[in-house]
Scaffold this active site. Structure first.
Site: not given
Length: 163
Positions: A124, A142
């Protein structure tokens, strides 16, 4: 036995899933191998946006974090199974909104599953924490899952004409 056909919108869902996987993995390749964000940790970009390296061992947005190797494989298997079920559903998608939602979720789920299998965690790096109300660091996959779920919810509210 004949092979089940795929609707026009089903093909759109599959194409969108492939585009999301490619964009997600390309962005992660650039962040990890070219830009080398892990050695920089966090870099302010503009306004409230930064690139911040986080290895997510939990579910989306770091929820249900687990550092055990078994969890990695269970989450990977779960993502692949969910993507497979959604791909089966997408085969006969009758509407663009449903295909859009399914394609986004399939692509996002498989993009993050690839990370779990390769790295043991999801990479991320998109960080808007300086906004003050969004404390999560996330990635392209995501984002696709989140937007895809919104489209699936909106599609579920669609009223079918009476037959």
């Amino acid at each position: 036995m004949s092979t089940p056909s795929v609707s026009k919108f089903g093909w759109w869902a599959y194409l969108l899933a492939a585009v999301i996987i490619a964009a997600d993995q390309a962005s992660k390749y650039w962040i990890l191998a070219v830009y080398d964000l892990p050695s920089r940790f966090s870099v302010p970009i503009a306004g409230p946006f930064s690139l911040t390296m986080v290895w997510n061992r939990g579910v989306s947005f770091g929820l249900f974090r687990a550092d055990q190797d078994l969890t990695r494989w269970l989450l990977s298997a779960f993502a692949v199974i969910v993507a497979g079920v959604l791909a089966w559903w997408a085969r006969q998608a009758p509407r663009a909104s449903l295909a859009l939602g399914l394609g986004l979720v399939i692509g996002g789920a498989l993009g993050n599953a690839i990370d779990r299998i390769r790295f043991g965690a999801v990479a991320d790096f998109l960080d808007f924490q300086r906004l003050g109300f969004f404390p999560w660091v996330f990635n392209v996959a995501d984002s696709a899952i989140t937007v895809g779920v919104v489209f699936l919810l909106l599609d579920s509210l669609r009223k079918e004409p009476a037959t």
